[in-house]
Design a protein around this motif. Structure first.
Motif, PDB file in Angstrom:
ATOM      1  N   MET A 288     -22.243 -18.419 -39.969  1.00  0.00           N
ATOM      2  CA  MET A 288     -21.305 -17.814 -40.917  1.00  0.00           C
ATOM      3  C   MET A 288     -21.804 -16.473 -41.461  1.00  0.00           C
ATOM      4  O   MET A 288     -21.422 -16.057 -42.552  1.00  0.00           O
ATOM      5  N   PHE A 300     -18.330 -17.158 -33.882  1.00  0.00           N
ATOM      6  CA  PHE A 300     -18.547 -18.572 -34.191  1.00  0.00           C
ATOM      7  C   PHE A 300     -18.880 -19.376 -32.937  1.00  0.00           C
ATOM      8  O   PHE A 300     -19.415 -20.484 -33.034  1.00  0.00           O
ATOM      9  N   TYR A 331     -25.118 -26.654 -42.688  1.00  0.00           N
ATOM     10  CA  TYR A 331     -23.746 -26.129 -42.716  1.00  0.00           C
ATOM     11  C   TYR A 331     -23.523 -25.154 -41.568  1.00  0.00           C
ATOM     12  O   TYR A 331     -22.433 -25.117 -40.971  1.00  0.00           O
ATOM     13  N   GLU A 332     -24.539 -24.335 -41.280  1.00  0.00           N
ATOM     14  CA  GLU A 332     -24.402 -23.377 -40.180  1.00  0.00           C
ATOM     15  C   GLU A 332     -24.190 -24.115 -38.858  1.00  0.00           C
ATOM     16  O   GLU A 332     -23.366 -23.723 -38.033  1.00  0.00           O
ATOM     17  N   ILE A 335     -20.566 -25.683 -38.668  1.00  0.00           N
ATOM     18  CA  ILE A 335     -19.513 -24.729 -38.291  1.00  0.00           C
ATOM     19  C   ILE A 335     -19.544 -24.478 -36.790  1.00  0.00           C
ATOM     20  O   ILE A 335     -18.493 -24.365 -36.141  1.00  0.00           O
TER      21      ILE A 335
END
Length: 403
Positions: A288, A300, A331-332, A335
Protein backbone atom coordinates in the motif's frame (compact mmCIF):
# COMPACT_ATOMS: atom_id res chain seq x y z
CA UNK A 1 9.79 -12.24 49.22
CA UNK A 2 8.12 -9.17 47.70
CA UNK A 3 11.20 -8.54 45.53
CA UNK A 4 11.15 -12.12 44.25
CA UNK A 5 7.50 -11.78 43.25
CA UNK A 6 8.26 -8.50 41.48
CA UNK A 7 11.13 -10.07 39.55
CA UNK A 8 8.95 -13.01 38.58
CA UNK A 9 6.19 -10.73 37.27
CA UNK A 10 8.79 -8.74 35.33
CA UNK A 11 10.02 -11.94 33.72
CA UNK A 12 6.48 -12.88 32.69
CA UNK A 13 5.85 -9.48 31.16
CA UNK A 14 9.17 -9.05 29.36
CA UNK A 15 10.33 -12.59 28.73
CA UNK A 16 13.58 -12.70 30.68
CA UNK A 17 15.17 -14.47 33.60
CA UNK A 18 12.78 -16.84 35.33
CA UNK A 19 11.19 -18.11 32.13
CA UNK A 20 14.50 -19.20 30.60
CA UNK A 21 13.72 -22.87 31.34
CA UNK A 22 10.11 -22.75 30.12
CA UNK A 23 8.43 -25.90 28.86
CA UNK A 24 5.47 -24.93 26.73
CA UNK A 25 3.01 -26.74 24.50
CA UNK A 26 1.13 -24.80 21.82
CA UNK A 27 -2.00 -26.34 20.34
CA UNK A 28 -3.44 -24.94 17.11
CA UNK A 29 -6.57 -25.68 15.12
CA UNK A 30 -4.39 -24.83 12.11
CA UNK A 31 -0.61 -24.86 12.33
CA UNK A 32 1.51 -23.29 9.59
CA UNK A 33 5.04 -24.64 10.00
CA UNK A 34 6.33 -23.30 6.65
CA UNK A 35 8.16 -26.60 6.31
CA UNK A 36 5.39 -28.26 4.35
CA UNK A 37 1.62 -28.46 4.31
CA UNK A 38 -0.34 -26.85 7.10
CA UNK A 39 -1.25 -29.17 9.98
CA UNK A 40 -4.82 -29.43 11.21
CA UNK A 41 -4.96 -29.87 14.99
CA UNK A 42 -1.24 -29.29 15.36
CA UNK A 43 1.11 -29.19 18.36
CA UNK A 44 4.42 -27.46 18.99
CA UNK A 45 6.50 -28.41 22.03
CA UNK A 46 9.00 -25.85 23.35
CA UNK A 47 11.84 -26.70 25.70
CA UNK A 48 13.92 -23.76 26.91
CA UNK A 49 14.43 -21.47 23.88
CA UNK A 50 14.14 -24.11 21.15
CA UNK A 51 11.41 -26.11 19.44
CA UNK A 52 11.42 -29.66 20.73
CA UNK A 53 8.78 -31.24 18.48
CA UNK A 54 6.20 -30.32 15.83
CA UNK A 55 3.37 -32.39 14.46
CA UNK A 56 -0.27 -33.31 14.66
CA UNK A 57 -1.94 -34.00 17.99
CA UNK A 58 -2.02 -37.68 17.11
CA UNK A 59 1.77 -37.69 16.66
CA UNK A 60 2.98 -35.41 19.49
CA UNK A 61 2.07 -36.16 23.09
CA UNK A 62 2.03 -33.20 25.47
CA UNK A 63 3.88 -33.95 28.74
CA UNK A 64 1.84 -33.21 31.82
CA UNK A 65 4.36 -30.67 33.15
CA UNK A 66 4.13 -28.44 30.05
CA UNK A 67 2.23 -25.16 30.20
CA UNK A 68 -0.35 -25.31 27.40
CA UNK A 69 -1.45 -22.48 25.11
CA UNK A 70 -4.24 -22.82 22.56
CA UNK A 71 -5.00 -20.81 19.43
CA UNK A 72 -7.06 -20.93 16.28
CA UNK A 73 -4.02 -20.39 14.03
CA UNK A 74 -0.30 -20.50 14.79
CA UNK A 75 2.52 -19.34 12.54
CA UNK A 76 6.26 -18.87 12.97
CA UNK A 77 7.27 -15.49 14.33
CA UNK A 78 7.05 -12.90 11.56
CA UNK A 79 10.33 -11.80 10.01
CA UNK A 80 10.28 -8.21 8.77
CA UNK A 81 12.55 -8.32 5.74
CA UNK A 82 13.51 -4.62 5.79
CA UNK A 83 12.85 -1.93 8.34
CA UNK A 84 14.45 1.00 10.12
CA UNK A 85 12.86 0.39 13.55
CA UNK A 86 15.27 0.92 16.38
CA UNK A 87 17.00 3.63 14.38
CA UNK A 88 13.82 5.53 13.50
CA UNK A 89 11.73 6.40 16.53
CA UNK A 90 7.98 6.40 16.88
CA UNK A 91 7.53 10.11 17.60
CA UNK A 92 9.34 11.55 14.56
CA UNK A 93 11.55 13.87 16.60
CA UNK A 94 14.98 14.96 15.41
CA UNK A 95 16.63 13.15 18.32
CA UNK A 96 15.10 9.74 17.47
CA UNK A 97 15.73 9.70 13.72
CA UNK A 98 19.05 7.93 13.12
CA UNK A 99 18.20 5.98 9.98
CA UNK A 100 19.88 8.33 7.50
CA UNK A 101 23.11 10.31 7.86
CA UNK A 102 23.14 13.16 5.32
CA UNK A 103 26.70 14.47 5.70
CA UNK A 104 27.85 12.37 2.72
CA UNK A 105 26.09 10.28 0.06
CA UNK A 106 28.42 7.28 0.46
CA UNK A 107 28.98 5.98 4.00
CA UNK A 108 28.94 2.16 3.98
CA UNK A 109 31.03 2.11 7.16
CA UNK A 110 28.13 3.26 9.35
CA UNK A 111 26.87 0.40 11.51
CA UNK A 112 23.25 -0.01 12.55
CA UNK A 113 24.58 -1.88 15.57
CA UNK A 114 26.00 1.40 16.91
CA UNK A 115 22.66 3.23 16.66
CA UNK A 116 20.03 0.59 17.42
CA UNK A 117 17.80 1.42 20.40
CA UNK A 118 16.25 -1.81 21.63
CA UNK A 119 14.03 0.11 24.06
CA UNK A 120 12.49 2.27 21.33
CA UNK A 121 8.70 2.09 21.48
CA UNK A 122 8.53 1.42 17.76
CA UNK A 123 10.32 -1.90 18.31
CA UNK A 124 7.67 -2.90 20.86
CA UNK A 125 4.95 -1.71 18.46
CA UNK A 126 6.02 -4.18 15.76
CA UNK A 127 6.50 -6.94 18.36
CA UNK A 128 2.86 -6.54 19.32
CA UNK A 129 2.00 -6.95 15.63
CA UNK A 130 3.74 -10.33 15.54
CA UNK A 131 7.20 -9.31 14.30
CA UNK A 132 9.69 -11.34 16.32
CA UNK A 133 12.73 -10.76 14.09
CA UNK A 134 13.53 -7.58 12.19
CA UNK A 135 16.14 -6.80 9.57
CA UNK A 136 16.78 -3.15 10.29
CA UNK A 137 19.35 -0.44 9.90
CA UNK A 138 20.29 2.54 7.81
CA UNK A 139 17.50 3.34 5.42
CA UNK A 140 17.06 4.38 1.81
CA UNK A 141 18.02 7.83 0.60
CA UNK A 142 21.82 7.73 0.16
CA UNK A 143 23.97 6.00 -2.45
CA UNK A 144 25.36 3.95 0.46
CA UNK A 145 23.67 4.74 3.75
CA UNK A 146 25.31 2.14 5.99
CA UNK A 147 25.08 -1.42 7.25
CA UNK A 148 21.99 -3.30 8.36
CA UNK A 149 21.57 -5.77 11.20
CA UNK A 150 19.11 -8.42 12.40
CA UNK A 151 17.55 -8.31 15.85
CA UNK A 152 14.92 -10.04 17.95
CA UNK A 153 12.29 -7.54 19.11
CA UNK A 154 11.46 -8.23 22.80
CA UNK A 155 14.82 -7.43 24.36
CA UNK A 156 16.05 -4.31 26.12
CA UNK A 157 19.65 -4.08 24.87
CA UNK A 158 21.20 -4.49 21.46
CA UNK A 159 23.46 -7.27 22.74
CA UNK A 160 20.49 -9.33 23.94
CA UNK A 161 18.51 -8.64 20.78
CA UNK A 162 21.28 -9.32 18.29
CA UNK A 163 20.95 -12.08 15.73
CA UNK A 164 23.51 -10.67 13.29
CA UNK A 165 25.49 -7.45 13.68
CA UNK A 166 26.10 -6.84 9.96
CA UNK A 167 23.97 -8.33 7.19
CA UNK A 168 23.99 -5.98 4.21
CA UNK A 169 25.19 -2.61 3.05
CA UNK A 170 22.17 -0.52 2.10
CA UNK A 171 22.38 1.33 -1.22
CA UNK A 172 19.81 3.52 -2.98
CA UNK A 173 19.43 4.42 -6.64
CA UNK A 174 17.06 7.07 -7.94
CA UNK A 175 15.57 10.46 -7.16
CA UNK A 176 15.48 10.17 -3.36
CA UNK A 177 19.30 10.39 -3.35
CA UNK A 178 19.22 13.48 -5.53
CA UNK A 179 16.75 15.13 -3.12
CA UNK A 180 18.96 14.50 -0.09
CA UNK A 181 22.36 15.47 -1.51
CA UNK A 182 23.73 18.14 -3.82
CA UNK A 183 25.88 15.46 -5.46
CA UNK A 184 24.93 13.32 -7.24
CA UNK A 185 22.51 15.52 -9.10
CA UNK A 186 21.61 12.94 -11.73
CA UNK A 187 21.23 9.16 -12.03
CA UNK A 188 24.32 8.82 -14.23
CA UNK A 189 26.47 10.67 -11.72
CA UNK A 190 25.24 8.45 -8.90
CA UNK A 191 26.08 5.24 -10.76
CA UNK A 192 29.48 6.64 -11.73
CA UNK A 193 30.23 7.48 -8.08
CA UNK A 194 29.28 3.97 -6.94
CA UNK A 195 31.26 2.28 -9.72
CA UNK A 196 34.37 4.23 -8.80
CA UNK A 197 33.98 3.27 -5.14
CA UNK A 198 33.65 -0.40 -6.05
CA UNK A 199 36.72 -0.15 -8.31
CA UNK A 200 38.63 1.40 -5.41
CA UNK A 201 37.34 -1.39 -3.17
CA UNK A 202 38.61 -4.02 -5.64
CA UNK A 203 42.11 -2.57 -5.36
CA UNK A 204 41.79 -2.38 -1.58
CA UNK A 205 40.59 -6.00 -1.37
CA UNK A 206 43.51 -7.23 -3.46
CA UNK A 207 45.95 -5.49 -1.11
CA UNK A 208 44.01 -6.65 1.97
CA UNK A 209 44.43 -10.25 0.84
CA UNK A 210 48.15 -9.91 0.07
CA UNK A 211 50.36 -12.66 1.52
CA UNK A 212 52.97 -10.11 2.53
CA UNK A 213 51.69 -8.19 5.60
CA UNK A 214 53.73 -5.15 4.60
CA UNK A 215 51.72 -4.83 1.38
CA UNK A 216 48.40 -4.76 3.21
CA UNK A 217 46.74 -1.34 3.42
CA UNK A 218 46.02 0.68 6.53
CA UNK A 219 42.49 -0.07 7.62
CA UNK A 220 39.90 2.14 5.94
CA UNK A 221 36.40 1.57 7.31
CA UNK A 222 34.65 2.67 4.11
CA UNK A 223 36.79 0.37 1.97
CA UNK A 224 36.47 -2.46 4.50
CA UNK A 225 32.68 -2.43 4.16
CA UNK A 226 32.73 -2.34 0.36
CA UNK A 227 35.44 -5.00 0.23
CA UNK A 228 33.26 -7.22 2.42
CA UNK A 229 30.45 -6.76 -0.12
CA UNK A 230 32.77 -7.75 -2.97
CA UNK A 231 34.05 -10.76 -1.03
CA UNK A 232 30.54 -11.95 -0.14
CA UNK A 233 30.80 -11.29 3.60
CA UNK A 234 27.98 -8.74 3.28
CA UNK A 235 25.16 -8.58 0.76
CA UNK A 236 24.28 -5.48 -1.24
CA UNK A 237 20.74 -4.35 -0.47
CA UNK A 238 19.90 -1.95 -3.29
CA UNK A 239 16.71 0.09 -3.08
CA UNK A 240 15.66 0.63 -6.70
CA UNK A 241 12.05 1.48 -7.49
CA UNK A 242 11.96 2.51 -11.16
CA UNK A 243 12.75 0.08 -13.96
CA UNK A 244 15.81 2.14 -14.95
CA UNK A 245 17.13 1.96 -11.38
CA UNK A 246 16.45 -1.77 -11.17
CA UNK A 247 18.40 -2.34 -14.38
CA UNK A 248 21.27 -0.23 -13.04
CA UNK A 249 21.32 -2.41 -9.90
CA UNK A 250 21.41 -5.58 -12.00
CA UNK A 251 24.25 -4.20 -14.14
CA UNK A 252 26.30 -3.28 -11.06
CA UNK A 253 25.77 -6.78 -9.70
CA UNK A 254 26.85 -8.34 -12.99
CA UNK A 255 29.95 -6.13 -13.21
CA UNK A 256 31.20 -6.57 -9.65
CA UNK A 257 29.77 -10.00 -8.77
CA UNK A 258 28.35 -9.21 -5.32
CA UNK A 259 25.33 -10.89 -3.73
CA UNK A 260 22.36 -8.63 -4.49
CA UNK A 261 18.99 -8.22 -2.82
CA UNK A 262 16.62 -5.91 -4.70
CA UNK A 263 14.66 -3.69 -2.35
CA UNK A 264 11.43 -1.85 -3.10
CA UNK A 265 11.35 -2.66 -6.80
CA UNK A 266 8.07 -0.84 -7.46
CA UNK A 267 8.34 -1.52 -11.20
CA UNK A 268 9.62 -5.09 -10.86
CA UNK A 269 6.57 -6.36 -12.76
CA UNK A 270 8.02 -4.70 -15.88
CA UNK A 271 11.28 -6.65 -15.56
CA UNK A 272 10.20 -10.14 -14.51
CA UNK A 273 12.41 -11.89 -17.07
CA UNK A 274 15.47 -9.78 -16.26
CA UNK A 275 15.15 -10.28 -12.50
CA UNK A 276 14.60 -14.02 -12.89
CA UNK A 277 17.62 -14.33 -15.18
CA UNK A 278 19.78 -12.47 -12.65
CA UNK A 279 18.56 -14.90 -9.95
CA UNK A 280 18.18 -12.23 -7.27
CA UNK A 281 15.51 -12.07 -4.56
CA UNK A 282 13.22 -9.10 -4.02
CA UNK A 283 12.15 -7.45 -0.78
CA UNK A 284 9.01 -5.94 -2.21
CA UNK A 285 7.81 -2.43 -1.41
CA UNK A 286 4.92 -2.22 1.06
CA UNK A 287 1.88 -3.15 -1.02
CA UNK A 288 0.00 0.00 0.00
CA UNK A 289 2.95 2.33 -0.58
CA UNK A 290 1.95 5.86 -1.55
CA UNK A 291 2.32 6.11 -5.32
CA UNK A 292 4.29 9.23 -6.08
CA UNK A 293 7.86 9.97 -7.14
CA UNK A 294 9.89 6.81 -7.70
CA UNK A 295 6.96 4.61 -6.59
CA UNK A 296 4.35 6.23 -8.82
CA UNK A 297 4.02 3.04 -10.87
CA UNK A 298 3.82 0.63 -7.93
CA UNK A 299 1.22 -2.11 -8.33
CA UNK A 300 -0.95 -4.12 -5.96
CA UNK A 301 -0.29 -7.18 -8.16
CA UNK A 302 3.52 -7.20 -8.06
CA UNK A 303 3.68 -9.85 -5.33
CA UNK A 304 1.44 -12.25 -7.24
CA UNK A 305 3.47 -11.73 -10.43
CA UNK A 306 6.73 -12.44 -8.64
CA UNK A 307 5.20 -15.57 -7.12
CA UNK A 308 3.92 -16.70 -10.52
CA UNK A 309 7.44 -16.31 -11.94
CA UNK A 310 8.91 -18.19 -8.96
CA UNK A 311 11.11 -15.24 -7.98
CA UNK A 312 11.92 -15.30 -4.24
CA UNK A 313 10.38 -12.33 -2.45
CA UNK A 314 9.43 -11.17 1.01
CA UNK A 315 7.35 -8.39 2.54
CA UNK A 316 8.72 -5.43 4.45
CA UNK A 317 7.37 -2.70 6.66
CA UNK A 318 9.80 -0.21 5.14
CA UNK A 319 10.08 3.39 6.28
CA UNK A 320 7.44 6.08 6.42
CA UNK A 321 7.84 9.80 7.00
CA UNK A 322 4.78 9.95 9.25
CA UNK A 323 4.12 8.41 12.66
CA UNK A 324 4.28 5.62 13.67
CA UNK A 325 7.08 5.48 11.06
CA UNK A 326 6.44 1.91 10.01
CA UNK A 327 3.80 -0.19 8.31
CA UNK A 328 2.16 -3.38 9.56
CA UNK A 329 3.44 -6.19 7.37
CA UNK A 330 0.43 -8.43 8.04
CA UNK A 331 -1.81 -5.82 6.42
CA UNK A 332 0.57 -5.34 3.50
CA UNK A 333 0.52 -9.09 2.85
CA UNK A 334 -3.27 -9.23 3.21
CA UNK A 335 -3.75 -6.60 0.49
CA UNK A 336 -1.47 -8.59 -1.81
CA UNK A 337 -3.75 -11.61 -1.37
CA UNK A 338 -6.71 -9.48 -2.42
CA UNK A 339 -4.85 -8.89 -5.68
CA UNK A 340 -4.03 -12.46 -6.61
CA UNK A 341 -1.39 -13.74 -4.19
CA UNK A 342 -2.10 -17.14 -2.63
CA UNK A 343 -2.74 -16.81 1.11
CA UNK A 344 -0.26 -19.45 2.19
CA UNK A 345 2.33 -17.92 -0.14
CA UNK A 346 1.72 -14.60 1.60
CA UNK A 347 2.38 -16.17 5.00
CA UNK A 348 5.52 -17.75 3.57
CA UNK A 349 6.67 -14.29 2.44
CA UNK A 350 6.28 -13.10 6.03
CA UNK A 351 8.25 -15.93 7.61
CA UNK A 352 10.37 -18.49 5.74
CA UNK A 353 11.09 -16.41 2.62
CA UNK A 354 12.71 -13.46 4.42
CA UNK A 355 14.72 -15.80 6.64
CA UNK A 356 16.07 -17.53 3.52
CA UNK A 357 16.83 -14.27 1.74
CA UNK A 358 18.69 -12.97 4.79
CA UNK A 359 20.48 -16.25 5.48
CA UNK A 360 19.03 -16.90 8.94
CA UNK A 361 16.66 -19.76 8.06
CA UNK A 362 18.70 -22.12 10.23
CA UNK A 363 17.23 -20.29 13.23
CA UNK A 364 13.94 -18.58 12.34
CA UNK A 365 11.19 -18.41 9.74
CA UNK A 366 9.69 -21.85 10.21
CA UNK A 367 8.64 -24.25 12.94
CA UNK A 368 10.93 -27.26 13.10
CA UNK A 369 12.82 -29.18 15.74
CA UNK A 370 15.90 -27.32 16.94
CA UNK A 371 14.90 -23.90 15.64
CA UNK A 372 14.31 -20.84 17.80
CA UNK A 373 10.95 -21.06 19.55
CA UNK A 374 9.39 -17.98 17.93
CA UNK A 375 5.61 -18.30 17.40
CA UNK A 376 2.60 -16.07 16.87
CA UNK A 377 -0.81 -17.25 18.09
CA UNK A 378 -3.94 -15.86 16.39
CA UNK A 379 -7.64 -16.14 17.19
CA UNK A 380 -8.49 -16.36 13.49
CA UNK A 381 -7.08 -15.99 9.98
CA UNK A 382 -3.84 -13.97 10.32
CA UNK A 383 -4.62 -12.02 7.15
CA UNK A 384 -8.08 -10.89 8.27
CA UNK A 385 -8.32 -7.39 9.73
CA UNK A 386 -10.64 -8.53 12.53
CA UNK A 387 -8.22 -11.21 13.78
CA UNK A 388 -6.29 -10.59 17.00
CA UNK A 389 -2.87 -11.77 18.07
CA UNK A 390 -3.50 -13.64 21.30
CA UNK A 391 0.12 -14.42 22.19
CA UNK A 392 3.65 -13.96 20.94
CA UNK A 393 6.43 -16.32 21.99
CA UNK A 394 10.07 -15.45 21.36
CA UNK A 395 12.95 -17.75 22.28
CA UNK A 396 10.53 -19.87 24.26
CA UNK A 397 9.24 -16.96 26.35
CA UNK A 398 5.71 -15.56 26.28
CA UNK A 399 6.34 -11.88 25.59
CA UNK A 400 2.81 -10.82 24.70
CA UNK A 401 -0.56 -12.12 25.83
CA UNK A 402 -4.01 -10.97 24.79
CA UNK A 403 -5.20 -8.10 26.93
Amino acid sequence: MKNRITLFLFAILFGFGTLANAQIAVQADTLYTMEGDKIVNGVVLINNDKIEAVGSASEVDIPSAYETHQASVVTPGLVDAHSVVGLAGIYNRDDDQNQLETSSPIQPQLRAFDAYNAREELVKFVLNKGVTTTHTGHGPGALASGQTMIAKTPYNTVDEALVESATTVAFTLGPSVERNFSSPGTDAKGIAMLRQKFIDAQDYLEKRNADDPEKRPSKNLEMEALADVLEGELKALITAQRSTDIMNALRLQEEFGFDLILDGAAEAYQLIDEIKKADVPVIIHPTMVRTYGATQNASFTTASKLAEADIPFAFQSGFEGYVPKTRIILYEAAIATAYGLDRERALYALTKAPSEILGIDNRVGSLAEGKDADLVLFDGDPLEYTTHISSVIVDGKVVKEKE
